[in-house]
Design a protein around this motif. Structure first.
Motif, PDB file in Angstrom:
ATOM      1  N   ASN A   1      -7.003   3.618  -6.759  1.00  0.00           N
ATOM      2  CA  ASN A   1      -8.357   3.069  -6.668  1.00  0.00           C
ATOM      3  C   ASN A   1      -8.312   1.573  -6.330  1.00  0.00           C
ATOM      4  O   ASN A   1      -7.241   0.970  -6.258  1.00  0.00           O
ATOM      5  CB  ASN A   1      -9.152   3.339  -7.949  1.00  0.00           C
ATOM      6  CG  ASN A   1      -8.507   2.733  -9.161  1.00  0.00           C
ATOM      7  OD1 ASN A   1      -8.053   1.593  -9.137  1.00  0.00           O
ATOM      8  ND2 ASN A   1      -8.451   3.494 -10.231  1.00  0.00           N
ATOM      9  N   LYS A   2      -9.470   0.988  -6.124  1.00  0.00           N
ATOM     10  CA  LYS A   2      -9.541  -0.420  -5.704  1.00  0.00           C
ATOM     11  C   LYS A   2      -8.878  -1.372  -6.690  1.00  0.00           C
ATOM     12  O   LYS A   2      -8.192  -2.310  -6.291  1.00  0.00           O
ATOM     13  CB  LYS A   2     -10.995  -0.831  -5.493  1.00  0.00           C
ATOM     14  CG  LYS A   2     -11.596  -0.295  -4.232  1.00  0.00           C
ATOM     15  CD  LYS A   2     -13.010  -0.818  -4.043  1.00  0.00           C
ATOM     16  CE  LYS A   2     -13.607  -0.261  -2.778  1.00  0.00           C
ATOM     17  NZ  LYS A   2     -14.957  -0.778  -2.546  1.00  0.00           N
ATOM     18  N   SER A   3      -9.067  -1.136  -7.973  1.00  0.00           N
ATOM     19  CA  SER A   3      -8.488  -2.064  -8.944  1.00  0.00           C
ATOM     20  C   SER A   3      -6.962  -1.963  -8.967  1.00  0.00           C
ATOM     21  O   SER A   3      -6.283  -2.972  -9.120  1.00  0.00           O
ATOM     22  CB  SER A   3      -9.067  -1.827 -10.335  1.00  0.00           C
ATOM     23  OG  SER A   3      -8.721  -0.554 -10.820  1.00  0.00           O
ATOM     24  N   ARG A  21       0.834  -1.198   0.000  1.00  0.00           N
ATOM     25  CA  ARG A  21       0.000   0.000   0.000  1.00  0.00           C
ATOM     26  C   ARG A  21       0.879   1.262   0.000  1.00  0.00           C
ATOM     27  O   ARG A  21       0.627   2.200  -0.754  1.00  0.00           O
ATOM     28  CB  ARG A  21      -0.909  -0.026   1.233  1.00  0.00           C
ATOM     29  CG  ARG A  21      -2.108   0.844   1.155  1.00  0.00           C
ATOM     30  CD  ARG A  21      -3.046   0.637   2.340  1.00  0.00           C
ATOM     31  NE  ARG A  21      -3.717  -0.649   2.282  1.00  0.00           N
ATOM     32  CZ  ARG A  21      -3.548  -1.654   3.146  1.00  0.00           C
ATOM     33  NH1 ARG A  21      -2.742  -1.531   4.162  1.00  0.00           N
ATOM     34  NH2 ARG A  21      -4.207  -2.777   2.997  1.00  0.00           N
ATOM     35  N   ALA A  46      -5.796  -3.791  -5.837  1.00  0.00           N
ATOM     36  CA  ALA A  46      -5.957  -5.236  -6.014  1.00  0.00           C
ATOM     37  C   ALA A  46      -4.876  -5.798  -6.930  1.00  0.00           C
ATOM     38  O   ALA A  46      -4.320  -6.868  -6.663  1.00  0.00           O
ATOM     39  CB  ALA A  46      -7.344  -5.544  -6.573  1.00  0.00           C
TER      40      ALA A  46
END
Length: 100
Positions: free
Chosen positions: A68-70, A19, A73
């Motif tokens: 963003n989330k993608s 992260r 991920a």
């Protein structure tokens, strides 16, 4: 024989590291937008909300395209695959009787 090695998920510590890497990349890619927001905010207090709205929107849009989330991920998936490959290599080295 290597197929029987279970897939391992990332630890919370490694997820935090990934992260931080993603955020560092986003900050480096959006440096111009962040500097524009900082320049706008300099010397202001509450008026930042309405006087720097456009700069804040541009900065947030830039950061969002990298965080963003993608994107997260994908970064976790890449780190997980890399970690599992390293574990397989260590197991293979141990099976052959040599140090990793």
């Amino acid at each position: 024989m290597m197929e029987d090695i279970p897939w391992r998920k990332l630890t919370n510590r490694r997820k935090d590291e990934v992260r931080k890497e993603v955020y560092a990349h986003a900050f480096s890619q959006c440096r111009t937008e962040m500097e524009a927001m900082a320049d706008c905010a300099r010397g202001k207090f509450i008026s930042i909300v309405w006087e720097c709205r456009a700069e804040n929107h541009v900065m947030n849009e830039c950061l969002h395209q990298y965080t963003n989330k993608s994107c997260m991920a994908e970064a976790f998936d890449v780190a997980e695959r890399k970690w599992n490959a390293e574990l397989r290599d260590k197991k293979a080295a141990a099976a052959e009787g040599r140090a990793p």
